[in-house]
Design a protein around this motif. Structure first.
Motif, PDB file in Angstrom:
ATOM      1  N   ARG A 118       0.867  -1.183   0.000  1.00  0.00           N
ATOM      2  CA  ARG A 118       0.000   0.000   0.000  1.00  0.00           C
ATOM      3  C   ARG A 118       0.901   1.228   0.000  1.00  0.00           C
ATOM      4  O   ARG A 118       2.093   1.125   0.300  1.00  0.00           O
ATOM      5  N   ARG A 120       2.745   4.410   1.226  1.00  0.00           N
ATOM      6  CA  ARG A 120       3.178   4.898   2.534  1.00  0.00           C
ATOM      7  C   ARG A 120       2.532   6.258   2.760  1.00  0.00           C
ATOM      8  O   ARG A 120       2.688   7.175   1.963  1.00  0.00           O
ATOM      9  N   PRO A 123       3.387  10.950   7.138  1.00  0.00           N
ATOM     10  CA  PRO A 123       3.493  10.478   8.519  1.00  0.00           C
ATOM     11  C   PRO A 123       2.658  11.252   9.544  1.00  0.00           C
ATOM     12  O   PRO A 123       2.241  10.676  10.538  1.00  0.00           O
ATOM     13  N   THR A 135      -2.508  10.254  -1.458  1.00  0.00           N
ATOM     14  CA  THR A 135      -1.499   9.301  -1.907  1.00  0.00           C
ATOM     15  C   THR A 135      -2.085   8.679  -3.177  1.00  0.00           C
ATOM     16  O   THR A 135      -3.270   8.869  -3.470  1.00  0.00           O
ATOM     17  N   ALA A 251       6.166   2.484  -0.839  1.00  0.00           N
ATOM     18  CA  ALA A 251       5.102   1.560  -0.444  1.00  0.00           C
ATOM     19  C   ALA A 251       5.496   0.776   0.798  1.00  0.00           C
ATOM     20  O   ALA A 251       6.662   0.651   1.140  1.00  0.00           O
ATOM     21  N   GLN A 252       4.470   0.279   1.454  1.00  0.00           N
ATOM     22  CA  GLN A 252       4.660  -0.619   2.592  1.00  0.00           C
ATOM     23  C   GLN A 252       3.959  -1.931   2.302  1.00  0.00           C
ATOM     24  O   GLN A 252       2.867  -1.955   1.746  1.00  0.00           O
ATOM     25  N   ASN A 254       1.840  -5.271   2.851  1.00  0.00           N
ATOM     26  CA  ASN A 254       0.670  -5.603   3.667  1.00  0.00           C
ATOM     27  C   ASN A 254       0.851  -6.956   4.349  1.00  0.00           C
ATOM     28  O   ASN A 254       0.373  -7.985   3.861  1.00  0.00           O
ATOM     29  N   PRO A 267       7.940  -6.443   7.777  1.00  0.00           N
ATOM     30  CA  PRO A 267       7.857  -5.232   6.954  1.00  0.00           C
ATOM     31  C   PRO A 267       8.493  -5.385   5.577  1.00  0.00           C
ATOM     32  O   PRO A 267       8.131  -4.662   4.637  1.00  0.00           O
ATOM     33  N   HIS A 440      13.666   8.307  -1.408  1.00  0.00           N
ATOM     34  CA  HIS A 440      12.437   7.564  -1.702  1.00  0.00           C
ATOM     35  C   HIS A 440      12.793   6.088  -1.829  1.00  0.00           C
ATOM     36  O   HIS A 440      13.889   5.743  -2.225  1.00  0.00           O
TER      37      HIS A 440
END
Lengths: 463, 87
Positions: A118, A120, A123, A135, A251-252, A254, A267, A440
């Motif tokens: 997804r 990021r 923050p 985003t 991205a992170q 899921n 992660p 990035h």
């Protein structure tokens, strides 16, 4: 002798796919092609059938396509039960059940995890809730951002000049919108392609009227009385007025839903073997849980058996196909996933493509064309071999270099190319940023243990 | 009619843009833009583009959808999505 359990699985087993996007869909199609006649369930947290994401940062933002109209075509009917709009919330490996956020449980004989990544988020939670802060990852994101661009904002701020951020900036300029790009690194695309190519990308931005600011961070966003973003504060002390902000920060993966499940998930993704079988936290390979797409990390022979995780469209397609094949195969018929990384981007009217792992390269040599013309091929070298290649409007050369990478051909290339010009007579440092300095996120993550400099060739027999 | 182009494969030969210009368009010298949900009236042209693509990069729905939506769309969510995308 045939494996009767496998025959039974194919005839009447239960296969569950978590993740109803490109990898999940393609895997489901392959399973049916291979004669799987049992029950097939696809679980997706978004309320839509699988759709394609690349158009969201390209034709959709240009106003040449609707985000709602990017549903992926089907190669065949998959006769699946769809559980859409509900996220998987847990996994009970002992009982072979997927737990859903709505409290239901879905039992499986074989599970494929393709939950992807997804975006990021920005923050600061209060700032990310401001109207006008976006985003870009999902269909809803694409539709919302396209609407806000249609409304004619006075200035768009894109935070992060990776591929997505650069594509967004490009679309804004093509629509005549004022856009500022703030990038923490020294140049756009520098994490993926290095400083030599990053400098070309920076020129592209500026020639096309982007207010590109590098080596800079956005320290805060400010809203007006109605809760709408109006300005951004930058690390050089300046303030920028803007009414649309797109956080394009990579991205992170899921994997949070797998916490406590005992699966080797974290992660960096879900570790799996070359045949897409997931590892548990003890480092033991499972035989009923498979992984594919952006969320998977698997060892790759071409890159010293380091675990590779790829946020690439083509990888999702190829890995899904391999996972589905292996889920329904005798152990001796399984195939390794040895896809050569490849991706494309389109920005400022230039078609950018890459194969291999450029970010592993220490040197680059321009072998065709020239950077000044924005039409060239750059070849990346690592320890005396070709490890990656990038083209700007020169994509027909890529296949050749893909073969060079697969064959671990020597670098610099010993052959004389047909149109070697002043740019391309010698290798120069590729100028990747120090990996310990944040920039990035790269779309390729290399990690893990490299046993030795072993190289193999895999020739499938009769697949 | 849903379609997708594998842009890893695409090498910008532009055959598709020539044969089905309402669906495919070159963007710059090599880049390709396409309508992922082309009008049904374009089916014949798209089929020509699929056949003419030198690198076979275009994938079009093989389904004549009568067969799937009702069966496949077991949940309300899927039914809604299907209705929207076919509309």
């Amino acid at each position: 002798m045939a494996d009767t359990a496998l025959e039974q699985l194919k005839r009447s087993g239960k296969i569950v796919v978590v993740g109803a996007s490109l990898a999940g869909l393609r895997a489901a199609e392959t399973m049916r092609e291979k004669g799987f006649a049992g029950s097939l369930t696809l679980i997706g947290d978004e309320p839509y059938e699988p759709y394609d994401r690349p158009p969201l940062s390209k034709q959709v933002l240009l106003g040449k396509g609707d985000a709602e109209h990017t549903a992926l075509p089907r190669r065949r009917a998959i006769d699946a039960e769809w559980r859409l709009g509900v996220a998987a919330s847990g996994l009970d490996m002992a009982a072979r059940k997927v737990l859903l956020a709505d409290g239901e449980e879905v039992p499986y004989d074989r599970l494929l995890i393709a939950t992807g990544v997804r975006a990021r988020a920005w923050p600061n939670e209060a700032e990310r809730e401001l109207d006008g802060v976006f985003t870009l990852r999902t269909r809803e994101d694409g539709a919302a951002l396209a609407r806000s661009l249609n409304a004619g904002p006075r200035r768009v701020l894109v935070i992060g000049a990776g591929f997505t951020g650069s594509e967004i900036a490009s679309a804004c300029r093509e629509r005549g919108l004022e856009v500022t790009v703030a990038e923490r690194g020294d140049a756009p695309l520098v994490g993926a392609l290095g400083g030599v190519i990053g400098a070309v990308a920076a020129e592209l931005h500026r020639e096309n009227g982007v207010d590109l600011r590098t080596g800079i961070m956005v320290t805060g966003l400010e809203g007006d009385a109605t809760g709408r973003v109006r300005a951004a504060h930058l690390s050089d002390g300046t303030t920028l007025e803007c009414d649309v902000v797109v956080a394009s920060l990579g991205a992170q993966r899921n994997t949070e839903w797998l916490t406590g499940s005992g699966l080797g998930a974290g992660p960096r993704g879900i570790a799996c073997d070359a045949g897409c079988r997931a590892f548990d936290i003890r480092g033991i390979v499972t035989d009923d849980v498979y992984v594919a797409g952006d969320v998977a990390r698997s060892p790759h022979a071409l890159f010293g058996y380091q675990f590779l995780s790829l946020e690439h469209w083509g990888n999702a397609v190829a890995q899904a196909d391999t996972a589905a094949h292996n889920m329904l195969s005798e152990s001796t018929d399984r195939r390794p996933h040895l896809w050569v990384p490849a991706f494309w981007s389109s920005q400022f009217g230039v078609n950018i493509k890459s194969v291999g792992v450029p970010s592993m390269g220490t040197e680059i040599m321009i072998t065709q064309g020239s950077r000044a013309e924005r039409r060239f091929t750059g070849v990346y070298g690592y320890q005396g071999r070709v490890i990656g290649a990038v083209t700007f409007d020169n994509s027909r050369w890529l296949q050749f270099y893909e073969q060079q990478i697969e064959a671990t051909a020597p670098f610099p290339p010993p052959f004389t190319t047909v149109d070697r010009r002043s740019d391309g007579q010698r290798p120069i440092p590729a100028d990747f940023p120090d990996p310990s300095v944040p920039t990035h996120g790269p779309t390729i993550t290399l990690s893990g243990y490299s046993p030795a400099d072993r190289r193999i060739t895999f020739t499938p027999a009769g697949h | 009619m849903r379609l997708v182009v594998d842009l890893n494969r695409c090498q910008g030969y532009a055959q598709c843009a020539f044969l089905a210009p309402d669906v495919f368009a070159m963007h710059g010298d090599e880049g390709l833009l396409y309508d992922p949900q082309a009008e049904e009236a374009q089916r014949e042209r798209v089929a020509q583009a699929v056949a003419a693509c030198p690198v076979q990069a275009i994938l079009v729905d093989e389904l004549d959808l009568a067969a799937t939506p009702a069966g496949a769309a077991a949940t309300a969510g899927a039914g809604d999505a299907k209705g929207a995308s076919d509309g």
